[in-house]
Design a protein around this motif. Structure first.
Motif, mmCIF file in Angstrom:
data_model
loop_
_atom_site.group_PDB
_atom_site.id
_atom_site.type_symbol
_atom_site.label_atom_id
_atom_site.label_comp_id
_atom_site.label_asym_id
_atom_site.label_seq_id
_atom_site.Cartn_x
_atom_site.Cartn_y
_atom_site.Cartn_z
ATOM 1 N N SER A 34 -17.528 79.754 -36.860
ATOM 2 C CA SER A 34 -16.382 79.823 -36.116
ATOM 3 C C SER A 34 -16.124 78.699 -35.156
ATOM 4 C CB SER A 34 -16.284 80.949 -35.078
ATOM 5 O OG SER A 34 -14.969 81.153 -34.577
ATOM 6 N N GLY A 35 -14.926 78.203 -34.725
ATOM 7 C CA GLY A 35 -14.819 77.330 -33.807
ATOM 8 C C GLY A 35 -14.019 76.085 -34.489
ATOM 9 N N GLY A 36 -13.354 75.465 -33.468
ATOM 10 C CA GLY A 36 -12.489 74.282 -33.847
ATOM 11 C C GLY A 36 -11.391 74.755 -34.826
ATOM 12 N N THR A 37 -10.704 75.676 -34.387
ATOM 13 C CA THR A 37 -9.729 76.194 -35.352
ATOM 14 C C THR A 37 -8.238 75.934 -34.932
ATOM 15 O OG1 THR A 37 -9.468 78.381 -34.160
ATOM 16 C CG2 THR A 37 -10.862 78.280 -36.075
ATOM 17 N N GLY A 38 -8.219 75.256 -33.358
ATOM 18 C CA GLY A 38 -6.920 74.952 -32.857
ATOM 19 C C GLY A 38 -6.553 76.256 -32.036
ATOM 20 N N LYS A 39 -6.943 77.392 -32.054
ATOM 21 C CA LYS A 39 -6.789 78.497 -31.260
ATOM 22 C C LYS A 39 -7.984 78.738 -30.275
ATOM 23 C CE LYS A 39 -3.684 80.636 -34.671
ATOM 24 N NZ LYS A 39 -3.334 81.882 -35.308
ATOM 25 N N PHE A 40 -7.787 79.755 -29.759
ATOM 26 C CA PHE A 40 -8.761 80.315 -28.876
ATOM 27 C C PHE A 40 -9.843 81.174 -29.481
ATOM 28 C CE2 PHE A 40 -10.472 83.502 -25.465
ATOM 29 C CZ PHE A 40 -10.952 82.610 -24.852
ATOM 30 N N ASP A 41 -10.915 80.319 -29.916
ATOM 31 C CA ASP A 41 -11.985 80.883 -30.887
ATOM 32 C C ASP A 41 -12.897 82.149 -30.177
ATOM 33 O OD1 ASP A 41 -11.386 79.505 -33.242
ATOM 34 O OD2 ASP A 41 -12.046 77.514 -32.422
ATOM 35 N N VAL A 42 -12.980 83.377 -30.437
ATOM 36 C CA VAL A 42 -13.667 84.297 -30.028
ATOM 37 C C VAL A 42 -14.607 84.956 -31.227
ATOM 38 C CG1 VAL A 42 -13.480 86.720 -28.959
ATOM 39 C CG2 VAL A 42 -11.662 84.995 -28.802
ATOM 40 N N VAL A 43 -15.883 84.832 -30.945
ATOM 41 C CA VAL A 43 -16.842 85.805 -31.579
ATOM 42 C C VAL A 43 -16.964 87.087 -31.069
ATOM 43 C CG1 VAL A 43 -19.179 85.741 -32.356
ATOM 44 C CG2 VAL A 43 -17.864 83.695 -32.467
ATOM 45 N N ALA A 44 -16.731 88.161 -31.933
ATOM 46 C CA ALA A 44 -16.948 89.457 -31.495
ATOM 47 C C ALA A 44 -18.149 90.185 -32.078
ATOM 48 C CB ALA A 44 -15.548 90.259 -31.880
ATOM 49 N N SER A 45 -18.866 90.833 -31.756
ATOM 50 C CA SER A 45 -20.158 91.192 -32.088
ATOM 51 C C SER A 45 -20.170 92.572 -33.242
ATOM 52 C CB SER A 45 -21.155 91.954 -31.091
ATOM 53 O OG SER A 45 -20.327 93.132 -30.396
ATOM 54 N N PHE A 46 -19.068 93.257 -33.239
ATOM 55 C CA PHE A 46 -18.797 94.278 -34.265
ATOM 56 C C PHE A 46 -17.437 94.876 -33.797
ATOM 57 C CE2 PHE A 46 -19.785 96.831 -30.582
ATOM 58 C CZ PHE A 46 -19.952 98.094 -30.803
ATOM 59 N N TYR A 47 -17.067 95.927 -34.586
ATOM 60 C CA TYR A 47 -15.560 96.059 -35.052
ATOM 61 C C TYR A 47 -14.940 96.816 -33.436
ATOM 62 C CZ TYR A 47 -11.147 98.546 -35.887
ATOM 63 O OH TYR A 47 -10.049 99.006 -35.906
#
Length: 323
Positions: A34-47
């Motif tokens: 993830s990252g560098g998409t032009g949006k606020f990039d969020v990594v979520a651990s699970f559902y």
């Protein structure tokens, strides 16, 4: 359950970052970075964390989920590619103590906004019996590896009230980290909290008048829910969804089922129903699904958190004899 833990060295993280792996094109693809998409990039651990990030972030966020649909989240081992994605993200949303490999990666990551859901509400210790007179028996049951941080039960998202508290904390974190879209985050958070409040009302009213207040599950994921609505959850295997119950525990549950008018043994979608069927068959009980909502799959009774929770409510009403 012995959760496999992969140690992630600082040099490994640096090496992965240097690879410059591609970005994720869809939030459901947990294997990509993830990252560098032009949006606020969020990594979520699970559902449950993904759901919050998507509902609160709306069109302004790009969410990557570390745990694939159908994967038992506690068994997750972070891949080098996922570590690289975490390195380039704007924020990470996780539940500390639930997934050791995620905790390790987050601790070593320079990501600026780290949102730990466990700090946004209260956690409690739970054994195999939760609710009712559980406090009298809490010393009888040993702890399990599936417990969250400091031995606390991590399943806070199954209580709509606690989940709403977490949602509010996530909203505040997004507003601070991405102030250009703060107004939208605030609006989205309020809308989600309203729906969770309505869900809480549905559970409260739907379970207020039942013939029985006791339900049996394969593992103690529903302790917070039981406490919230005046029920008692009796778990076959405590907080570990894959541990084998003792013969004494099985006999105890069969006696309890007869004494308290229990009709159903619940199992979950991501773990085998073998134990539930064994206990139910010997006692002449039915089996049914009570979903801990750790991931959405084709087997889920609903396409999102709210839908699955309402399916859980119907299952409980049927098993407990709602009047």
């Amino acid at each position: 359950m012995n959760v496999r833990r992969r140690l992630i060295s600082g040099s490994a993280i640096a090496a992965v970052t240097a690879l410059g792996l591609g970005t994720l094109s869809a939030c459901s693809d947990s294997s990509a970075a993830s990252g560098g998409t032009g949006k606020f990039d969020v990594v979520a651990s699970f559902y449950p964390m993904t759901y919050l990030a998507e509902r609160i972030g709306g069109d302004h966020v790009h969410v990557t989920t570390l745990t694939s649909p159908g994967q038992e989240p506690h068994d997750l081992e972070i891949s080098p590619q996922q570590i690289g994605g975490l390195e380039r993200s704007d924020a990470v949303l996780y539940l500390k103590g639930l997934q050791p490999s995620v905790d390790k990666a987050v601790d070593q990551s320079p990501v600026r906004t780290k949102v730990d859901a466990a700090t946004l509400t209260t956690l409690e210790e739970h054994g195999t019996e939760v609710g009712g007179h559980a406090a009298e028996h809490e010393d009888e049951h040993e702890g399990h590896d599936h417990e969250g941080e400091n031995g606390k039960d991590p399943h806070i998202w199954l209580d709509p009230v606690r989940y709403a508290e977490v949602a509010q904390g996530v909203g505040r974190a997004f507003e601070k980290a991405d102030p250009d879209h703060a107004a939208d985050y605030k609006k989205n958070t309020a809308a989600l909290v309203k729906q969770l409040d309505e869900l809480n009302t549905d559970f409260k009213e739907g379970l207020a008048h039942t013939k029985s207040k006791v339900f049996i599950t394969t593992h103690a994921a529903f302790g917070y829910l039981a406490e919230r609505y005046g029920l008692t959850e009796e778990a076959i295997s405590g907080l570990d969804p894959e541990s084998e119950p003792s013969g004494a525990r099985v006999r105890e549950l069969q006696k309890l089922a007869k004494a308290d008018g229990v009709s159903t043994v619940f199992y979950e979608t991501l773990v085998s129903d073998k134990t539930a069927k064994t206990v139910a068959g010997d006692a002449g009980l039915k089996t049914d699904v009570l979903d801990p909502i750790e991931g959405i799959t084709k087997k889920s009774r609903g396409q999102d958190y709210l839908a699955v929770q309402r399916a859980n409510l119907k299952a409980l009403q049927s098993a407990l004899g709602s009047k």
